[in-house]
Design a protein around this motif. Structure first.
Motif, PDB file in Angstrom:
ATOM      1  N   LEU A  17       0.937  -1.544   0.064  1.00  0.00           N
ATOM      2  CA  LEU A  17      -0.015  -0.033   0.022  1.00  0.00           C
ATOM      3  C   LEU A  17       0.865   1.218   0.222  1.00  0.00           C
ATOM      4  O   LEU A  17       0.505   2.180  -0.684  1.00  0.00           O
ATOM      5  N   ASN A  18       1.956   1.274   0.764  1.00  0.00           N
ATOM      6  CA  ASN A  18       2.947   2.198   0.697  1.00  0.00           C
ATOM      7  C   ASN A  18       3.666   2.644  -0.617  1.00  0.00           C
ATOM      8  O   ASN A  18       3.260   3.722  -1.141  1.00  0.00           O
ATOM      9  N   ARG A  19       4.058   1.642  -1.353  1.00  0.00           N
ATOM     10  CA  ARG A  19       4.483   1.731  -2.730  1.00  0.00           C
ATOM     11  C   ARG A  19       3.273   2.398  -3.873  1.00  0.00           C
ATOM     12  O   ARG A  19       3.744   3.130  -4.530  1.00  0.00           O
ATOM     13  N   THR A  20       2.077   1.667  -3.618  1.00  0.00           N
ATOM     14  CA  THR A  20       1.089   2.094  -4.597  1.00  0.00           C
ATOM     15  C   THR A  20       0.825   3.669  -4.418  1.00  0.00           C
ATOM     16  O   THR A  20       0.494   4.159  -5.173  1.00  0.00           O
ATOM     17  N   ALA A  21       0.808   3.954  -2.883  1.00  0.00           N
ATOM     18  CA  ALA A  21       0.681   5.353  -2.846  1.00  0.00           C
ATOM     19  C   ALA A  21       1.796   6.412  -3.007  1.00  0.00           C
ATOM     20  O   ALA A  21       1.839   7.522  -2.607  1.00  0.00           O
ATOM     21  N   GLY A  22       2.987   5.975  -3.479  1.00  0.00           N
ATOM     22  CA  GLY A  22       4.360   6.561  -3.808  1.00  0.00           C
ATOM     23  C   GLY A  22       4.936   6.884  -2.654  1.00  0.00           C
ATOM     24  O   GLY A  22       5.896   7.626  -2.576  1.00  0.00           O
ATOM     25  N   GLN A  23       4.756   6.024  -1.468  1.00  0.00           N
ATOM     26  CA  GLN A  23       5.714   6.034  -0.479  1.00  0.00           C
ATOM     27  C   GLN A  23       6.811   5.175  -0.650  1.00  0.00           C
ATOM     28  O   GLN A  23       6.714   3.768  -0.577  1.00  0.00           O
ATOM     29  N   VAL A  24       7.951   5.332  -1.206  1.00  0.00           N
ATOM     30  CA  VAL A  24       9.067   4.554  -1.477  1.00  0.00           C
ATOM     31  C   VAL A  24      10.516   5.073  -0.928  1.00  0.00           C
ATOM     32  O   VAL A  24      11.393   4.288  -0.946  1.00  0.00           O
ATOM     33  N   GLN A  25      10.236   6.257  -0.392  1.00  0.00           N
ATOM     34  CA  GLN A  25      11.727   6.518   0.336  1.00  0.00           C
ATOM     35  C   GLN A  25      11.683   5.938   1.809  1.00  0.00           C
ATOM     36  O   GLN A  25      11.102   6.043   2.709  1.00  0.00           O
ATOM     37  N   GLN A  26      12.884   5.110   2.064  1.00  0.00           N
ATOM     38  CA  GLN A  26      13.088   4.549   3.276  1.00  0.00           C
ATOM     39  C   GLN A  26      13.321   5.482   4.424  1.00  0.00           C
ATOM     40  O   GLN A  26      13.987   6.208   4.220  1.00  0.00           O
ATOM     41  N   LEU A  27      12.639   5.247   5.290  1.00  0.00           N
ATOM     42  CA  LEU A  27      12.778   6.009   6.610  1.00  0.00           C
ATOM     43  C   LEU A  27      13.748   5.518   7.644  1.00  0.00           C
ATOM     44  O   LEU A  27      14.302   6.253   8.570  1.00  0.00           O
ATOM     45  N   SER A  28      13.925   4.227   7.671  1.00  0.00           N
ATOM     46  CA  SER A  28      14.695   3.578   8.363  1.00  0.00           C
ATOM     47  C   SER A  28      16.006   4.073   8.468  1.00  0.00           C
ATOM     48  O   SER A  28      16.732   4.191   7.135  1.00  0.00           O
ATOM     49  N   HIS A  29      17.077   4.204   9.467  1.00  0.00           N
ATOM     50  CA  HIS A  29      18.125   4.768   9.317  1.00  0.00           C
ATOM     51  C   HIS A  29      19.472   4.484  10.197  1.00  0.00           C
ATOM     52  O   HIS A  29      18.948   4.360  11.502  1.00  0.00           O
ATOM     53  N   LEU A  30      20.569   4.583  10.334  1.00  0.00           N
ATOM     54  CA  LEU A  30      21.567   4.490  11.091  1.00  0.00           C
ATOM     55  C   LEU A  30      21.845   5.875  11.329  1.00  0.00           C
ATOM     56  O   LEU A  30      22.044   6.664  10.282  1.00  0.00           O
ATOM     57  N   ASN A  31      22.002   6.292  12.681  1.00  0.00           N
ATOM     58  CA  ASN A  31      22.682   7.619  12.674  1.00  0.00           C
ATOM     59  C   ASN A  31      23.720   7.685  13.440  1.00  0.00           C
ATOM     60  O   ASN A  31      24.091   6.918  14.461  1.00  0.00           O
ATOM     61  N   ARG A  32      24.894   8.562  13.037  1.00  0.00           N
ATOM     62  CA  ARG A  32      26.216   8.549  13.820  1.00  0.00           C
ATOM     63  C   ARG A  32      26.571   9.947  14.150  1.00  0.00           C
ATOM     64  O   ARG A  32      26.383  10.973  13.436  1.00  0.00           O
TER      65      ARG A  32
END
Length: 138
Positions: A17-32
């Motif tokens: 559903l995310n991809r169908t709605a155009g939500q393709v940018q990953q939010l999970s991340h490593l922060n330093r």
């Protein structure tokens, strides 16, 4: 929380559903974060399909690998002052936090409380953490 949206039973269907709605940018991340760095108060609630929870974890040891860099949460309650909270995470600790809102019981029933999170300024060393979101951004 008076939300019409209902979540699918399987994560893969939700991600579709995310991809169908155009939500393709990953939010999970490593922060330093090094000395002087911080993450300002924010929410990870971009897009029409937002999973209500996320996981944060600390991958370095406070007091040894870095100083400062506390994990901070704020509740923005209607007609009241915001309430800050510091979550003391240690090496390898994880927390499940709200992505943007949580239900709160008031005198007239439940209502939504707006939540944001941040990481305070690192004074020395390097703070390494990870944020895992179960939805993507537009």
């Amino acid at each position: 929380m008076d939300v019409e949206y209902r979540y699918p039973a399987e994560l893969e269907e939700f991600l579709r559903l995310n991809r169908t709605a155009g939500q393709v940018q990953q939010l999970s991340h490593l922060n330093r974060l090094g000395a002087g760095d911080y993450l300002a108060l924010h929410q990870s609630s971009e897009g029409d399909h937002v999973f209500p929870l996320q996981v944060v974890a600390l991958l370095s040891e406070p007091g040894k690998d870095f100083h400062g860099g506390e994990f901070v949460l704020t509740e923005q309650r209607p007609r009241m002052q915001s309430r800050p909270m510091v979550l003391p995470l240690g090496l390898g600790d994880m927390a499940i936090i709200s992505t943007a809102h949580k239900p709160f019981r008031g005198t007239k029933g439940f209502y939504r409380v707006n939540l944001k999170h941040a990481i305070s300024r690192v004074h020395r060393g390097e703070r390494v953490g990870v944020a895992l979101s179960f939805h993507d951004a537009p």
